[in-house]
Motif scaffolding. Structure first.
Motif, PDB file in Angstrom:
ATOM      1  N   ALA A 355      34.247  28.682  65.898  1.00 21.73           N
ATOM      2  CA  ALA A 355      34.058  29.891  65.091  1.00 21.73           C
ATOM      3  C   ALA A 355      34.009  29.543  63.612  1.00 21.73           C
ATOM      4  O   ALA A 355      34.661  28.598  63.139  1.00 21.73           O
ATOM      5  N   GLY A 356      33.249  30.336  62.866  1.00 20.03           N
ATOM      6  CA  GLY A 356      33.157  30.152  61.426  1.00 20.03           C
ATOM      7  C   GLY A 356      34.278  30.877  60.703  1.00 20.03           C
ATOM      8  O   GLY A 356      35.101  31.570  61.320  1.00 20.03           O
ATOM      9  N   PRO A 357      34.339  30.753  59.377  1.00 25.64           N
ATOM     10  CA  PRO A 357      35.394  31.398  58.593  1.00 25.64           C
ATOM     11  C   PRO A 357      35.471  32.911  58.790  1.00 25.64           C
ATOM     12  O   PRO A 357      36.564  33.472  58.797  1.00 25.64           O
ATOM     13  N   VAL A 358      34.329  33.589  58.939  1.00 30.23           N
ATOM     14  CA  VAL A 358      34.350  35.043  59.117  1.00 30.23           C
ATOM     15  C   VAL A 358      35.143  35.413  60.361  1.00 30.23           C
ATOM     16  O   VAL A 358      36.053  36.259  60.313  1.00 30.23           O
ATOM     17  N   GLU A 359      34.807  34.784  61.491  1.00 34.89           N
ATOM     18  CA  GLU A 359      35.470  35.105  62.752  1.00 34.89           C
ATOM     19  C   GLU A 359      36.949  34.714  62.717  1.00 34.89           C
ATOM     20  O   GLU A 359      37.809  35.449  63.224  1.00 34.89           O
ATOM     21  N   ARG A 360      37.244  33.568  62.111  1.00 34.22           N
ATOM     22  CA  ARG A 360      38.643  33.147  62.014  1.00 34.22           C
ATOM     23  C   ARG A 360      39.439  34.113  61.140  1.00 34.22           C
ATOM     24  O   ARG A 360      40.605  34.431  61.430  1.00 34.22           O
ATOM     25  N   ALA A 361      38.819  34.582  60.075  1.00 37.44           N
ATOM     26  CA  ALA A 361      39.503  35.502  59.166  1.00 37.44           C
ATOM     27  C   ALA A 361      39.876  36.801  59.861  1.00 37.44           C
ATOM     28  O   ALA A 361      40.970  37.345  59.661  1.00 37.44           O
ATOM     29  N   VAL A 362      38.962  37.317  60.690  1.00 42.91           N
ATOM     30  CA  VAL A 362      39.228  38.560  61.420  1.00 42.91           C
ATOM     31  C   VAL A 362      40.444  38.387  62.332  1.00 42.91           C
ATOM     32  O   VAL A 362      41.337  39.242  62.386  1.00 42.91           O
ATOM     33  N   GLY A 363      40.482  37.281  63.064  1.00 46.58           N
ATOM     34  CA  GLY A 363      41.607  37.030  63.962  1.00 46.58           C
ATOM     35  C   GLY A 363      42.919  36.872  63.218  1.00 46.58           C
ATOM     36  O   GLY A 363      43.960  37.382  63.648  1.00 46.58           O
ATOM     37  N   ILE A 364      42.886  36.179  62.087  1.00 45.72           N
ATOM     38  CA  ILE A 364      44.098  35.965  61.284  1.00 45.72           C
ATOM     39  C   ILE A 364      44.620  37.289  60.733  1.00 45.72           C
ATOM     40  O   ILE A 364      45.821  37.578  60.779  1.00 45.72           O
ATOM     41  N   ALA A 365      43.719  38.113  60.214  1.00 51.75           N
ATOM     42  CA  ALA A 365      44.131  39.402  59.647  1.00 51.75           C
ATOM     43  C   ALA A 365      44.692  40.317  60.732  1.00 51.75           C
ATOM     44  O   ALA A 365      45.699  41.011  60.526  1.00 51.75           O
ATOM     45  N   ALA A 366      44.041  40.342  61.896  1.00 50.09           N
ATOM     46  CA  ALA A 366      44.494  41.215  62.986  1.00 50.09           C
ATOM     47  C   ALA A 366      45.883  40.816  63.471  1.00 50.09           C
ATOM     48  O   ALA A 366      46.673  41.671  63.884  1.00 50.09           O
ATOM     49  N   ALA A 367      46.198  39.542  63.410  1.00 48.57           N
ATOM     50  CA  ALA A 367      47.515  39.075  63.861  1.00 48.57           C
ATOM     51  C   ALA A 367      48.643  39.599  62.979  1.00 48.57           C
ATOM     52  O   ALA A 367      49.806  39.625  63.399  1.00 48.57           O
ATOM     53  N   ASN A 368      48.298  40.032  61.769  1.00 44.11           N
ATOM     54  CA  ASN A 368      49.319  40.507  60.827  1.00 44.11           C
ATOM     55  C   ASN A 368      49.384  42.031  60.718  1.00 44.11           C
ATOM     56  O   ASN A 368      50.063  42.557  59.833  1.00 44.11           O
ATOM     57  N   LEU A 369      48.713  42.749  61.607  1.00 40.82           N
ATOM     58  CA  LEU A 369      48.605  44.202  61.441  1.00 40.82           C
ATOM     59  C   LEU A 369      49.944  44.928  61.500  1.00 40.82           C
ATOM     60  O   LEU A 369      50.140  45.939  60.828  1.00 40.82           O
ATOM     61  N   ASP A 370      50.866  44.439  62.316  1.00 44.13           N
ATOM     62  CA  ASP A 370      52.187  45.081  62.366  1.00 44.13           C
ATOM     63  C   ASP A 370      52.882  45.013  61.009  1.00 44.13           C
ATOM     64  O   ASP A 370      53.708  45.872  60.683  1.00 44.13           O
ATOM     65  N   LYS A 371      52.542  43.983  60.232  1.00 49.34           N
ATOM     66  CA  LYS A 371      53.207  43.761  58.942  1.00 49.34           C
ATOM     67  C   LYS A 371      52.381  44.253  57.761  1.00 49.34           C
ATOM     68  O   LYS A 371      52.807  44.132  56.612  1.00 49.34           O
ATOM     69  N   THR A 372      51.207  44.770  58.043  1.00 51.42           N
ATOM     70  CA  THR A 372      50.305  45.185  56.968  1.00 51.42           C
ATOM     71  C   THR A 372      50.673  46.580  56.485  1.00 51.42           C
ATOM     72  O   THR A 372      50.801  47.509  57.273  1.00 51.42           O
ATOM     73  N   ARG A 373      50.825  46.734  55.171  1.00 52.03           N
ATOM     74  CA  ARG A 373      51.166  48.025  54.585  1.00 52.03           C
ATOM     75  C   ARG A 373      50.246  48.314  53.400  1.00 52.03           C
ATOM     76  O   ARG A 373      49.691  47.407  52.776  1.00 52.03           O
ATOM     77  N   THR A 374      50.090  49.604  53.098  1.00 51.58           N
ATOM     78  CA  THR A 374      49.378  50.029  51.897  1.00 51.58           C
ATOM     79  C   THR A 374      50.407  50.156  50.779  1.00 51.58           C
ATOM     80  O   THR A 374      51.249  51.056  50.813  1.00 51.58           O
ATOM     81  N   LEU A 375      50.351  49.261  49.828  1.00 53.57           N
ATOM     82  CA  LEU A 375      51.313  49.269  48.726  1.00 53.57           C
ATOM     83  C   LEU A 375      50.718  50.026  47.550  1.00 53.57           C
ATOM     84  O   LEU A 375      49.663  49.670  47.035  1.00 53.57           O
ATOM     85  N   PHE A 376      51.399  51.081  47.118  1.00 54.14           N
ATOM     86  CA  PHE A 376      50.886  51.899  46.020  1.00 54.14           C
ATOM     87  C   PHE A 376      52.050  52.542  45.297  1.00 54.14           C
ATOM     88  O   PHE A 376      53.196  52.532  45.765  1.00 54.14           O
ATOM     89  N   LEU A 377      51.760  53.097  44.145  1.00 58.65           N
ATOM     90  CA  LEU A 377      52.782  53.712  43.304  1.00 58.65           C
ATOM     91  C   LEU A 377      52.975  55.167  43.725  1.00 58.65           C
ATOM     92  O   LEU A 377      52.124  56.013  43.472  1.00 58.65           O
ATOM     93  N   SER A 378      54.092  55.458  44.371  1.00 57.44           N
ATOM     94  CA  SER A 378      54.324  56.796  44.927  1.00 57.44           C
ATOM     95  C   SER A 378      55.142  57.658  43.966  1.00 57.44           C
ATOM     96  O   SER A 378      56.296  57.999  44.233  1.00 57.44           O
TER      97      SER A 378
END
Length: 418
Positions: A355-378
């Motif tokens: 797989a190329g970087p695009v496909e690897r990047a998708v898999g890497i990002a998806a593996a972190n979805l439980d930890k992914t948050r939208t950080l903003f000034l509330s």
């Protein structure tokens, strides 16, 4: 940006409620509004709605798309007129603002929480209640130029594991190759995310907290890297420096690009030589354990919809954002799903050896979805306050003002506004 009027507040205070749309032969019509998804996704949404309507003859769902810079005004006006849509497409900061104003309602009794990854639910949980159906998301990865790493004496098999290490690598790369390391996001509406990502509170107990010794030390690290030329200086402090950073990476003038997996499609198409040298890794989680780059979109329900329609709205909201529909949308859009089962699909989890970087990047990002948050000034007046903070950081990082003095000055301004 908050759009409200006195008349709107009075209407809601009076408890005004009206049907969502004219009924035809006693069949309720549920209007669903999306944001800037037409015409690219017309086929997807028309098929999704038609399938649902066929399976639920007791209700009619109607889909309408509005541009991102129009939908807030449309929604606020519709709520004020007592004719809100059944579901409205928002980003997380907008959902936060609307729940603060009392314009959307909690959905705990309607939403199937088991469908979604933890990070997505946390993004739309305010004061202990869930206010929206999570939809699609993003998450950053680090794309890095292995040829520049080698030239700088760095091991391409050892990407940076922390923000401090990114700064260290950037200084080494600049010293050995003359090329900038990377371009952190420090502009208005972005700087607070950088602080939060690195475990530094921006507001605590209703007061500005960003002029502590730890914050000053962090800004001084940035200033040291800036002085060394390790940071890409072009447009570093603007609200969105993505285009400049992308151009710098594609031309070999920057060694690391921190962005979403879709950015690598542009590297592949615009800079094939750089793409061949590109490797990808997960963005450092930092002390918070939060993955950077989340910007989750969702569907909320107005406070004054016809209460009799809430069960039908809940059914369609769960259907619209279920695993099958999210997976189909993610494949079309190149986004990441928030439905747990969709994120576990082989499309994201099984990356071929070649797989190329695009496909690897998708898999890497998806593996972190439980930890992914939208950080903003509330906070209220977030845009104004963020601009003041970014300006203070810019003065400190570029050496125009002492870091402690700049942050103290911004904190005093914030205290007056908060």
């Amino acid at each position: 940006m908050k759009l409200k009027t006195l008349s709107l507040s009075l209407l809601i205070a009076a408890g005004l409620s009206a049907p969502l749309a004219a009924h035809a032969a006693d069949k309720p019509v549920l209007e669903v509004w999306t944001m800037s998804l037409s015409p690219k996704f017309d086929g997807y949404f028309k098929e999704l709605v038609a399938k649902y309507n066929a399976q639920h003859p007791n209700v009619e769902v109607k889909w309408t798309d509005y541009p991102w810079d129009v939908i807030q005004a449309k929604f606020t006006a519709a709520v004020g007129a007592g004719k809100p849509p059944a579901l409205v497409n928002l980003n997380v900061p907008w959902a936060y603002d609307y729940q603060q104003e009392g314009l959307i309602q909690p959905l705990d009794g309607l939403i199937d929480k088991s469908q979604y990854v933890a990070g997505a639910l946390k993004d739309v949980t305010f004061n202990g209640k869930v206010y929206a159906f999570p939809h699609y998301n993003g998450a950053d990865v680090i794309a890095y130029n292995a040829a520049l790493f080698k030239k700088a004496g760095l091991d391409p098999n050892q990407p940076p594991k922390s923000f401090d290490q990114e700064l260290q690598y950037a200084k080494i790369i600049k010293a050995k190759t003359g090329v900038a390391g990377f371009a952190p996001k420090m502009g208005p509406t972005k700087i607070e995310g950088l602080f939060l990502q690195n475990g530094l509170d921006v507001v605590k107990d209703g007061k500005p907290a960003f002029n502590s010794p730890a914050h000053v030390a962090f800004v001084k690290k940035l200033a040291d890297a800036y002085k060394a030329g390790a940071l890409m200086k072009d447009n570093l402090f603007v609200q969105d420096n993505f285009q400049v950073a992308m151009a710098a990476y594609n031309s070999g003038r920057m060694a690391m690009l921190e962005s979403s997996p879709t950015a690598l499609i542009r590297v592949r198409d615009e800079a094939p030589k750089v793409y061949r040298d590109t490797r990808v890794a997960a963005s450092p989680l930092g002390p918070t354990g939060i993955a950077a780059g989340g910007w989750m979109f969702n569907f909320a329900v107005a406070r004054n919809v016809d209460k009799a329609l809430l069960p039908e709205i809940g059914k369609f909201g769960n259907y619209l954002t279920n695993a099958d529909n999210q997976l189909a949308f993610a494949k079309l859009a190149g986004t990441l799903p928030t439905a747990r089962k969709a994120a576990q699909d082989p499309h994201f989890q099984k990356v071929a050896d070649n797989a190329g970087p695009v496909e690897r990047a998708v898999g890497i990002a998806a593996a972190n979805l439980d930890k992914t948050r939208t950080l903003f000034l509330s906070v209220k007046n977030a845009d104004v306050l963020s601009a003041k903070l970014s300006s203070a950081v810019e003065k400190a990082v570029t050496g125009r003002q002492d870091a402690k003095a700049a942050l103290d000055e911004a904190a005093a301004y914030w205290a007056g506004k908060l």
